[in-house]
Design a protein around this motif. Structure first.
Motif, mmCIF file in Angstrom:
data_model
loop_
_atom_site.group_PDB
_atom_site.id
_atom_site.type_symbol
_atom_site.label_atom_id
_atom_site.label_comp_id
_atom_site.label_asym_id
_atom_site.label_seq_id
_atom_site.Cartn_x
_atom_site.Cartn_y
_atom_site.Cartn_z
ATOM 1 N N ARG A 1 0.850 -1.188 0.000
ATOM 2 C CA ARG A 1 0.000 0.000 0.000
ATOM 3 C C ARG A 1 0.880 1.231 0.000
ATOM 4 O O ARG A 1 2.079 1.164 0.168
ATOM 5 C CB ARG A 1 -0.875 0.020 1.266
ATOM 6 N N ARG A 2 0.276 2.350 -0.190
ATOM 7 C CA ARG A 2 0.928 3.655 -0.038
ATOM 8 C C ARG A 2 2.042 3.883 -1.038
ATOM 9 O O ARG A 2 1.939 3.459 -2.173
ATOM 10 C CB ARG A 2 1.387 3.820 1.399
ATOM 11 N N ASP A 3 3.143 4.532 -0.590
ATOM 12 C CA ASP A 3 4.105 5.013 -1.588
ATOM 13 C C ASP A 3 4.912 3.919 -2.278
ATOM 14 O O ASP A 3 5.652 4.200 -3.215
ATOM 15 C CB ASP A 3 5.029 6.083 -0.999
ATOM 16 N N ALA A 4 4.790 2.679 -1.840
ATOM 17 C CA ALA A 4 5.494 1.588 -2.525
ATOM 18 C C ALA A 4 4.589 0.866 -3.528
ATOM 19 O O ALA A 4 5.061 0.036 -4.290
ATOM 20 C CB ALA A 4 6.038 0.595 -1.505
ATOM 21 N N ALA A 5 3.317 1.169 -3.517
ATOM 22 C CA ALA A 5 2.367 0.416 -4.344
ATOM 23 C C ALA A 5 2.330 0.952 -5.774
ATOM 24 O O ALA A 5 2.287 2.166 -5.979
ATOM 25 C CB ALA A 5 0.970 0.513 -3.731
ATOM 26 N N PRO A 6 2.341 0.064 -6.773
ATOM 27 C CA PRO A 6 2.296 0.532 -8.162
ATOM 28 C C PRO A 6 1.080 1.403 -8.462
ATOM 29 O O PRO A 6 1.198 2.402 -9.169
ATOM 30 C CB PRO A 6 2.249 -0.764 -8.978
#
Lengths: 428, 391
Positions: free
Chosen positions: A306-311
């Protein structure tokens, strides 16, 4: 024999009007910036702010109305040339009166569009997911998410419309209907762009909606969506991102680029087609590059997280970043008379582009440092319910109202007859 | 010049063409390169930190309560009425911070705590009675809490209470049902770990304080002033540790990890737990896991020395309101890669998601759907799960 003078409505109005700054620079720019920010903050508090009055930032409801307002403004000015307002009204009404009347008209169109067309017509007669009431019939779906999902569907349509609606006047130059009169011209272009937009919607956004419900609607849409492998996500944010890039490039092309470089193509149809598809090509380059930039900054995306790591968030954030670049670009065009103008076209083009990039980075930095203090949003980059496109497009809407409807009031005034002015400060 | 034009191309046009062509070529190359496999050569390759947090022998988790609220419709109706998912949770007039005849979305911590402070922490029944009479949907409040009972390698035990519920009434009854009240009173529980500031994990804090006001407590950095004041107003007298983002070893085989992340209802920061079980692998225990279970597993791989992923317990924050988004399907697809052998999910994982996990063939441990838990698709109230090496 006296011929009847044909009503031009707002055809060529933006190009022909003469705006004169009331004071030497930079005072008009400062005054208008303060004016815009004041109106922005008051209207934000009334309509959007989670601490304010109507709290439409739920977030999708506020997001949808913000996006569709943008499109209605484009329809009114770029597609319909201000029709049914007459030229003498545009020329002679006070800017504040024009602003109030035309904004009111845009709100009426907006409500008819959302409540009548999407929720009423489409939501009741075709796809249930456009209508919150229909969605609540699905077991387990609460009223809140029924409203949010319906708003999401409408705003996904809006993303496409915000690209195609200005593309036809700007890139395709209204061809092949450019010789029609209003309202036939506007209606034709509206119907054509809406038709193309509907096809694009079915191919890009409908599969997202098809897997939004449990179980997947295999017989209603392609599931999982075809872009899964390429985008590393099944989310429609992938399409939202490149379509937003197209929107931003259309406006960059129209504003600080002054339709350069495609305008140098002399053959009409070659120029139009190259401009239309060239904008898409430039947008895709920006789209892929900004995703890569995030990989460099935050590390490679991890599917399923989730969040800033999610594509899916990374793709969405590409679109968000692009809107940050559009704000300074429009400011340079609307309030700085597309400064600079003294160099050759490619050099002017390059300087303005660099200014917009630098300005966009500055606004981006500012937004993520102060928005949670002043806008009632949450601090941090990747709150799942935070959409920086809402305040940025809200501000762009106000800039468009100020520039298109209000002739840059209060920092500028429109002159109808020759008048002593600072020649270099006249916008034509 | 005229001669040049006759030849078909002036020098000026040539230079212009060169600039435009060069810009287009650069932009195009940039776009293509940005999606090519070559771009990966630019990614920083940080070596795993391999921090040794030690090992424990086993752990047993008792689900005290996973039903944070009992009716989704009421909860989401309140959230909708108050203005959506970004509205400050302390303004809802939800229990226990209701003012007299509290109206939805019009309250504040200051007004709410004034009404109940006198009864905290020893007269919770009176404080709750006030909520029943004045709060918005007091009957909907439940709460999340679990007891983690860890056996260390030397045979000794450590007990960690993760979160403290929401409703005073519900949380106290759940504590009594599982014997947590007596364990707290006998000082058998070593510490209270609060995962995050959300109402359903933290607002039942006075119930813990009632039975042990001195219990060591760990909260993640990011609590707002209201939450920090609430800890004081509850009569808490123990050692409070505000854990900074990153890894925080607690005892052999156990560490918490704080993620600095924004969360709905104006909350910031989440703390979850890692347990390295000897000969079994890493067990992730979470309150809500807003950072995502995959991010949590990836962080373990980058940070901690351990052999393999083993198990999961807790809320995985996928469809807490039985809502859905295609990005959640990404998680359902991608979880396979992490080879968890035992998944004990509940709470904000959502029943829809648990069903999708089961359909995908994941080793989800089923529950008994007792004590107001709704479905056997996941671990319900009163259910237990054990993580230890086979044999």
């Amino acid at each position: 024999m006296e011929g009847k003078v044909e009503e031009r409505y707002g055809e060529g109005y933006l190009e022909e009007r003469k705006l004169v700054p009331r004071w030497p620079a930079p005072w008009p720019q400062i005054v208008n910036t303060i004016f815009l920010l004041a109106v922005f903050y008051v209207t934000w508090w009334i309509f959007q702010d989670p601490r304010g009055w109507m709290r439409m930032y739920t977030p999708y409801v506020g997001y949808m109305y913000t996006r569709w307002t943008l499109i209605v403004l484009i329809w009114m000015v770029y597609v319909y040339y201000y029709w049914p307002f007459r030229r003498h009204q545009l020329d002679n009404w006070h800017p504040v009166l024009k602003g109030v009347v035309m904004t009111t008209v845009s709100v009426i169109i907006l409500v008819i569009l959302i409540k009548g067309f999407f929720e009423g017509l489409l939501g009741n007669l075709s796809m249930a997911y456009f209508n919150p009431h229909q969605l609540t019939k699905l077991p387990g779906v609460t009223e809140f998410f029924a409203i949010e999902y319906a708003a999401l569907a409408c705003l996904m349509f809006a993303a496409i419309a915000s690209w195609l609606s200005p593309s036809w006047p700007v890139a395709m130059e209204m061809a092949p209907w450019q010789n029609l009169k209003q309202p036939a011209l506007g209606t034709t272009v509206l119907v054509v762009t809406f038709f193309i937009g509907t096809i694009v919607y079915f191919c890009t956004m409908h599969p997202h909606m098809g897997i939004l419900y449990y179980p997947w609607q295999y017989f209603c849409s392609i599931a999982p969506p075809y872009w899964e492998k390429f985008a590393d996500t099944v989310s429609g944010n992938f399409h939202v991102a490149w379509i937003m890039c197209c929107t931003i490039i259309v406006w960059t092309y129209e504003s600080i680029w002054e339709r350069y470089p495609f305008r140098v193509i002399k053959n009409d149809w070659t120029r139009r087609l190259v401009a239309f598809f060239g904008i898409i090509a430039i947008a895709w380059c920006c789209f892929l590059f900004l995703y890569f930039a995030q990989e460099l900054w935050w590390g490679p995306a991890i599917r399923g997280t989730r969040r800033d790591a999610a594509p899916d968030w990374r793709w969405l954030h590409v679109g968000e970043m692009m809107v940050f670049f559009l704000l300074p670009a429009l400011f340079v065009t609307f309030y700085c008379n597309n400064w600079p103008r003294k160099f050759s076209i490619p050099v002017n083009w390059l300087i303005r582009t660099l200014i917009s990039i630098a300005g966009g980075i500055a606004v981006y930095w500012l937004y993520y440092n102060i928005s949670h203090l002043v806008l009632g949003t949450q601090k941090g980059y990747s709150h799942p319910q935070q959409f920086p496109m809402i305040p940025t497009i809200w501000l762009i809407n106000l800039m468009l109202i100020n520039h298109w409807f209000m002739d840059n009031w209060p920092g500028w005034k429109k002159v109808n007859a020759p008048e002593t002015v600072h020649a270099e400060e006249v916008e034509t | 010049m005229a001669e040049e034009e006759k030849k078909g191309l002036s020098r000026r046009d040539f230079v212009k063409g060169l600039i435009v062509g060069g810009a287009a070529g650069t932009l195009g190359s940039m776009g293509v390169y940005s999606y090519s496999p070559w771009r990966k050569s630019h990614f920083a390759k940080a070596a795993p930190k391999n921090i040794d947090i030690g090992e424990c022998k086993s752990l047993k988790i008792t689900n005290i309560s996973e039903t944070s609220w009992f009716d989704n419709k009421n909860l989401m109706g309140d959230i909708k009425g108050a203005g959506g998912l970004l509205v400050n949770q302390y303004t809802y007039n939800w229990p226990p911070f209701a003012e007299k005849k509290g109206q939805l979305g019009k309250g504040s911590y200051e007004k709410g705590i004034k009404e109940i402070k006198q009864w905290l922490p020893n007269h919770l029944d009176k404080a709750w009675q006030f909520q029943v009479e004045n709060a918005v949907h007091p009957e909907n409040a439940g709460g999340y809490a679990c007891l983690i009972d860890v056996e260390l390698l030397d045979g000794s035990r450590k007990k960690v209470l993760l979160d403290s519920g929401w409703s005073f009434d519900w949380t106290e009854k759940c504590f009594q049902r599982e014997g947590i009240d007596r364990m707290l009173a006998r000082r058998e529980i070593d510490c209270l770990v609060i995962s995050h500031e959300h109402f359903d994990h933290f607002w039942g804090f006075p119930v813990t304080v009632k039975y042990n006001p001195e219990i060591p407590m760990l909260i993640p950095e990011g609590f707002y002033t209201e939450g920090l004041q609430y800890i004081k107003d509850c009569g808490y007298r123990g050692k409070l540790t505000v854990v900074k983002p990153g890894l925080n070893p607690l005892f052999p085989g156990c560490a918490t990890y704080v993620f600095a992340i924004p969360i709905i209802c104006r909350v910031y920061g989440e703390q979850s737990l890692y347990f390295n079980v000897k000969d079994a692998g890493m067990v992730s225990v979470t309150g809500c896991c807003h950072q995502s279970i995959i991010q949590f597993a990836e962080t373990a791989q980058k940070t901690i020395k351990y052999k393999k992923n083993f198990g999961v317990y807790g809320g995985l924050h996928i469809s807490p309101f039985e809502d859905w988004d295609p990005k959640y399907d990404d998680l359902v697809f991608a979880l396979k890669k992490y080879n968890f052998e035992k998944i004990g999910c509940n709470h904000c994982t959502g029943i829809v998601c648990a069903k999708k996990f089961i359909e995908a063939g994941y080793p989800v441990v089923r529950g008994t759907a007792r004590f107001r838990s709704k479905d056997t698709a996941y671990l319900g109230n009163g259910d237990t799960i054990e993580f230890k090496a086979a044999g």
